[in-house]
Design a protein around this motif. Structure first.
Motif, PDB file in Angstrom:
ATOM      1  N   CYS A   1      -8.505  -3.154   0.720  1.00 21.62           N
ATOM      2  CA  CYS A   1      -7.669  -4.291   0.326  1.00 21.62           C
ATOM      3  C   CYS A   1      -8.496  -5.449  -0.216  1.00 21.62           C
ATOM      4  O   CYS A   1      -7.972  -6.321  -0.903  1.00 21.62           O
ATOM      5  CB  CYS A   1      -6.862  -4.799   1.523  1.00 21.62           C
ATOM      6  SG  CYS A   1      -5.521  -3.719   1.984  1.00 21.62           S
TER       7      CYS A   1
ATOM      8  N   ILE B   1       0.861  -1.175   0.000  1.00 20.78           N
ATOM      9  CA  ILE B   1       0.000   0.000   0.000  1.00 20.78           C
ATOM     10  C   ILE B   1       0.899   1.225   0.000  1.00 20.78           C
ATOM     11  O   ILE B   1       1.819   1.315   0.806  1.00 20.78           O
ATOM     12  CB  ILE B   1      -0.911   0.022   1.236  1.00 20.78           C
ATOM     13  CG1 ILE B   1      -1.936  -1.119   1.164  1.00 20.78           C
ATOM     14  CG2 ILE B   1      -1.633   1.352   1.367  1.00 20.78           C
ATOM     15  CD1 ILE B   1      -2.855  -1.181   2.363  1.00 20.78           C
TER      16      ILE B   1
ATOM     17  N   ARG C   1      -2.097   3.730  -3.979  1.00 17.86           N
ATOM     18  CA  ARG C   1      -1.989   2.483  -4.718  1.00 17.86           C
ATOM     19  C   ARG C   1      -2.098   1.322  -3.744  1.00 17.86           C
ATOM     20  O   ARG C   1      -1.471   1.321  -2.683  1.00 17.86           O
ATOM     21  CB  ARG C   1      -0.616   2.470  -5.396  1.00 17.86           C
ATOM     22  CG  ARG C   1      -0.361   1.329  -6.336  1.00 17.86           C
ATOM     23  CD  ARG C   1       0.908   1.631  -7.131  1.00 17.86           C
ATOM     24  NE  ARG C   1       1.209   0.546  -8.048  1.00 17.86           N
ATOM     25  CZ  ARG C   1       1.901  -0.534  -7.721  1.00 17.86           C
ATOM     26  NH1 ARG C   1       2.350  -0.670  -6.497  1.00 17.86           N
ATOM     27  NH2 ARG C   1       2.134  -1.479  -8.613  1.00 17.86           N
ATOM     28  N   VAL C   2      -2.915   0.338  -4.106  1.00 14.60           N
ATOM     29  CA  VAL C   2      -3.043  -0.883  -3.309  1.00 14.60           C
ATOM     30  C   VAL C   2      -2.781  -2.071  -4.211  1.00 14.60           C
ATOM     31  O   VAL C   2      -3.345  -2.166  -5.299  1.00 14.60           O
ATOM     32  CB  VAL C   2      -4.472  -1.045  -2.730  1.00 14.60           C
ATOM     33  CG1 VAL C   2      -4.536  -2.257  -1.806  1.00 14.60           C
ATOM     34  CG2 VAL C   2      -4.907   0.190  -1.987  1.00 14.60           C
ATOM     35  N   ARG C   3      -1.913  -2.982  -3.786  1.00 14.75           N
ATOM     36  CA  ARG C   3      -1.747  -4.248  -4.501  1.00 14.75           C
ATOM     37  C   ARG C   3      -1.829  -5.366  -3.473  1.00 14.75           C
ATOM     38  O   ARG C   3      -1.081  -5.368  -2.499  1.00 14.75           O
ATOM     39  CB  ARG C   3      -0.394  -4.307  -5.210  1.00 14.75           C
ATOM     40  CG  ARG C   3      -0.294  -3.410  -6.443  1.00 14.75           C
ATOM     41  CD  ARG C   3      -1.236  -3.852  -7.568  1.00 14.75           C
ATOM     42  NE  ARG C   3      -1.190  -2.938  -8.694  1.00 14.75           N
ATOM     43  CZ  ARG C   3      -1.936  -1.837  -8.789  1.00 14.75           C
ATOM     44  NH1 ARG C   3      -2.773  -1.509  -7.822  1.00 14.75           N
ATOM     45  NH2 ARG C   3      -1.832  -1.057  -9.844  1.00 14.75           N
TER      46      ARG C   3
ATOM     47  N   THR D   1     -10.135  -3.296  -9.170  1.00 20.01           N
ATOM     48  CA  THR D   1     -10.488  -3.727 -10.526  1.00 20.01           C
ATOM     49  C   THR D   1     -10.473  -5.242 -10.688  1.00 20.01           C
ATOM     50  O   THR D   1     -11.088  -5.767 -11.603  1.00 20.01           O
ATOM     51  CB  THR D   1      -9.505  -3.129 -11.560  1.00 20.01           C
ATOM     52  OG1 THR D   1      -8.191  -3.533 -11.189  1.00 20.01           O
ATOM     53  CG2 THR D   1      -9.575  -1.618 -11.576  1.00 20.01           C
TER      54      THR D   1
ATOM     55  N   SER E   1     -11.348  -7.565  -8.150  1.00 22.10           N
ATOM     56  CA  SER E   1     -11.850  -8.138  -6.902  1.00 22.10           C
ATOM     57  C   SER E   1     -12.272  -9.597  -7.080  1.00 22.10           C
ATOM     58  O   SER E   1     -12.083 -10.414  -6.184  1.00 22.10           O
ATOM     59  CB  SER E   1     -13.010  -7.304  -6.355  1.00 22.10           C
ATOM     60  OG  SER E   1     -14.096  -7.327  -7.246  1.00 22.10           O
TER      61      SER E   1
ATOM     62  N   MET F   1      -2.407  -7.896  -7.150  1.00 26.10           N
ATOM     63  CA  MET F   1      -3.584  -7.468  -7.911  1.00 26.10           C
ATOM     64  C   MET F   1      -4.162  -6.186  -7.320  1.00 26.10           C
ATOM     65  O   MET F   1      -4.014  -5.905  -6.137  1.00 26.10           O
ATOM     66  CB  MET F   1      -4.661  -8.561  -7.862  1.00 26.10           C
ATOM     67  CG  MET F   1      -4.302  -9.797  -8.673  1.00 26.10           C
ATOM     68  SD  MET F   1      -5.611 -11.047  -8.563  1.00 26.10           S
ATOM     69  CE  MET F   1      -5.060 -11.961  -7.149  1.00 26.10           C
ATOM     70  N   ASP F   2      -4.866  -5.436  -8.173  1.00 24.26           N
ATOM     71  CA  ASP F   2      -5.547  -4.238  -7.717  1.00 24.26           C
ATOM     72  C   ASP F   2      -6.949  -4.645  -7.254  1.00 24.26           C
ATOM     73  O   ASP F   2      -7.775  -5.049  -8.072  1.00 24.26           O
ATOM     74  CB  ASP F   2      -5.638  -3.238  -8.872  1.00 24.26           C
ATOM     75  CG  ASP F   2      -6.333  -1.950  -8.459  1.00 24.26           C
ATOM     76  OD1 ASP F   2      -6.867  -1.889  -7.322  1.00 24.26           O
ATOM     77  OD2 ASP F   2      -6.359  -1.005  -9.268  1.00 24.26           O
TER      78      ASP F   2
ATOM     79  N   THR G   1     -13.314   2.110  -3.472  1.00 23.14           N
ATOM     80  CA  THR G   1     -12.123   2.456  -4.231  1.00 23.14           C
ATOM     81  C   THR G   1     -11.417   3.610  -3.539  1.00 23.14           C
ATOM     82  O   THR G   1     -12.062   4.489  -2.980  1.00 23.14           O
ATOM     83  CB  THR G   1     -12.485   2.887  -5.664  1.00 23.14           C
ATOM     84  OG1 THR G   1     -13.555   3.827  -5.578  1.00 23.14           O
ATOM     85  CG2 THR G   1     -12.923   1.723  -6.511  1.00 23.14           C
TER      86      THR G   1
END
Lengths: 257, 308
Positions: free
Chosen positions: B51, B8, B61-63, B71, B73, B67-68, B56
């Motif tokens: 997470c 994050i 930025r969250v990975r 988008t 989920s 994965m994001d 949103t």
């Protein structure tokens, strides 16, 4: 509760989603069971229509041409569909949201469309059970539906379930559970008495009532099953428009969480 | 296992006029237990939600597992387990029925019956969700998070509303998950929980990270610093006490009636404090010499009480 120790490897990761058909099936089955287990829902979706069907057939105080059941049965089927697809659906969605189940399911591997699809299949399963039970009772009371009207009746049932189901989701997904409960019951009562279900509307009111999903479904089923054949474009179009408009709005407004 | 479980960067999320997250950074290696520690309203739940693909971010930025969540989920949720705060189930669903439903969504689920037994829910198998106690609902929710054999689990206040036995069971489970290579991000406002379980503790408050590190690093931030705590009546004149102590020592009233003396604590200092107390007719209770706890760290960083 004793404190267990877990063998090494017990929780070794092995993630992945089950087959979509299995997910959808289990979810529809669970929701159907829940609907049939809920006392208030069964009262609304089965007991009240059964009592009205038998009561109105036996009691002669509402003037209906004989055989009375031919007029009463299609209207009771319309009532049953409204009760389960709209009222029950809205109330259960309202409380399911309160209890966080949509969020809980959305957090699993279940795709969003399957959460909605499972509900729809369960609603349809309940409608089928209602129609079978009510039709058997009506047939025992001497109902003789017109065979030539059956295809139209099936289409009307599907469209009616879709229209009322979409309206139920629209209401159940919009406001607090208690408000859903009050509004869903009120609408049920108003549509039953004044929305073309208990009696067909006359004169000036017909213009309004026949454009309501309740009036369209009841009149359509009555025409198809009492006279046979197709009831004309109007009830079919009215139900289809309600289903599309309510469904379209519901997909925008319904809160999953 | 090279891909980090969670990354994050500068995450911001506001709800209307409320800033839930004011730019937090988090890094969590795979298979690690990370505790997000903070009072209610610190931003812990918002972090978990972002997470796991609920909502949103406004920016940042969250990975998660690369994965994001906003988008991807769907793909992400196939690999993670989530225990949302407050659980969630159909009000009328039976406990066992709910767990079987969630198990049916997974390719190779754990045996739901076994999980119910392990979590002490055997007697409640046929109890509708709305009639389960708060602790039972929590345990069912935990079972739902674990049943799909995820590689990373998010547990939002997993022990809230649980009795001490159930809490220790959850701790045992988290240790077993870690031993089997499952990453765990848990939120808590109990420092014992964070100290007992976490490889990494991230202390959050007002939507920002105020400290991060292993429990050892956080509590031993200043190696020379030791502490002496005691309880007494509120409102002692600490200026007098500080004057009585050697140079460089501090004395604070951290909560009403709870006092903290920081500095190298030796027998002489203990004697000075107790003598000062005796002089002022103060009975010092629960006098204790020891290293800092996470709660002390939190208090020093934020001046706020952690347990809320």
């Amino acid at each position: 509760m004793s404190e267990p120790t877990f063998a090494a490897g017990t929780f070794r990761p092995d993630p992945g989603r089950a087959g979509l058909a299995r997910i959808l099936g289990v979810q529809a089955l669970t929701e159907t069971r829940l609907a049939l287990r809920n006392g208030e829902q069964v009262l609304l979706t089965l007991l009240i229509p059964i009592v009205l069907l038998i009561g109105l057939d036996l009691a002669g105080f509402i003037p209906v041409p004989a055989p009375r059941v031919d007029t009463i049965a299609p209207r009771i089927l319309a009532l049953a569909i409204m009760s389960s697809a709209f009222t029950s659906q809205a109330i259960s969605l309202g409380f399911d949201r309160r209890y966080g189940v949509l969020r809980r399911l959305a957090a699993t591997a279940v795709p969003r469309w399957s959460i909605v699809g499972g509900r729809m299949l369960a609603a349809l399963a309940v409608v089928i059970i209602q129609l079978v039970v009510l039709s058997v009772i009506a047939l025992l009371l001497g109902w003789s539906p017109a065979a030539s009207g059956l295809p139209a009746a099936v289409l009307l049932v599907l469209l009616g379930t879709a229209a009322f189901g979409a309206l139920g989701v629209l209401l159940g997904g919009a406001v607090r559970a208690e408000i859903v409960l009050a509004v869903a019951n009120l609408v049920w009562f108003v549509l039953l008495l004044a929305g073309g279900i208990a009696v067909g509307a006359r004169d000036g009111f017909a213009a309004i009532v026949n454009f309501l999903p309740s009036g369209a479904l009841a009149e359509g089923l009555h025409t198809a099953l009492a006279s046979g054949g197709w009831p004309g474009w109007q009830p079919i179009a009215v139900l289809a428009v309600w289903a599309l408009v309510a469904g379209g709005v519901a997909t925008r407004t319904t809160r999953f969480v | 296992m090279t891909e980090p479980a969670l990354q994050i960067e500068n995450l911001v999320k506001t709800y209307g006029a409320t800033t839930a997250l004011a730019g937090i950074d988090l890094h969590m290696p795979a298979g690690c237990v990370l505790a997000l520690l903070g009072p209610n309203g610190a931003g812990k739940t918002t972090t978990v939600e972002l997470c796991t693909g609920f909502g949103t971010p406004d920016s940042g930025r969250v990975r998660v597992l690369g994965m994001d969540p906003a988008t991807a989920s769907g793909k992400l949720r196939e690999r993670i387990g989530v225990m949302p705060q407050g659980g969630g189930a159909y009000p009328g669903v039976l406990a066992a029925e709910m767990l079987r439903l969630v198990a049916a969504t997974a390719r190779h689920p754990l045996d739901p019956e076994w999980l119910l037994r392990v979590l002490g829910l055997d007697a409640a198998r046929r109890t509708p969700y709305k009639r389960l106690s708060g602790g039972q609902q929590q345990r069912l929710s935990l079972a739902c998070a674990l049943v799909s054999r995820p590689e990373l689990v998010f547990l939002d206040e997993p022990t809230a509303g649980m009795d001490p036995q159930a809490r220790h069971l959850v701790w045992e489970l988290v240790r077993a998950l870690r031993a089997d290579g499952v990453g765990v991000l848990l939120t808590t406002h109990l420092m014992e929980e964070a100290e007992a379980l976490a490889d990494e503790v991230v202390i959050v408050d007002h939507g920002t990270v105020v400290a991060a590190g292993t429990p050892g690093e956080l509590t031993a931030a200043a190696p020379d610093t030791q502490q002496l705590t005691f309880r007494a009546r509120t409102g002692l004149d600490l200026d007098l006490l500080t004057a009585a102590l050697p140079e460089g020592y501090t004395a604070d009233e951290t909560k009403p009636g709870a006092y903290l003396v920081c500095g190298a604590i030796d027998p002489q200092v203990v004697s000075t404090v107790t003598a000062w107390c005796a002089q002022h007719g103060v009975l010092a209770e629960e006098l204790q010499v020891g290293k800092r706890t996470l709660e002390d760290v939190f208090l020093e960083l934020t001046g706020r009480e952690l347990r809320s």
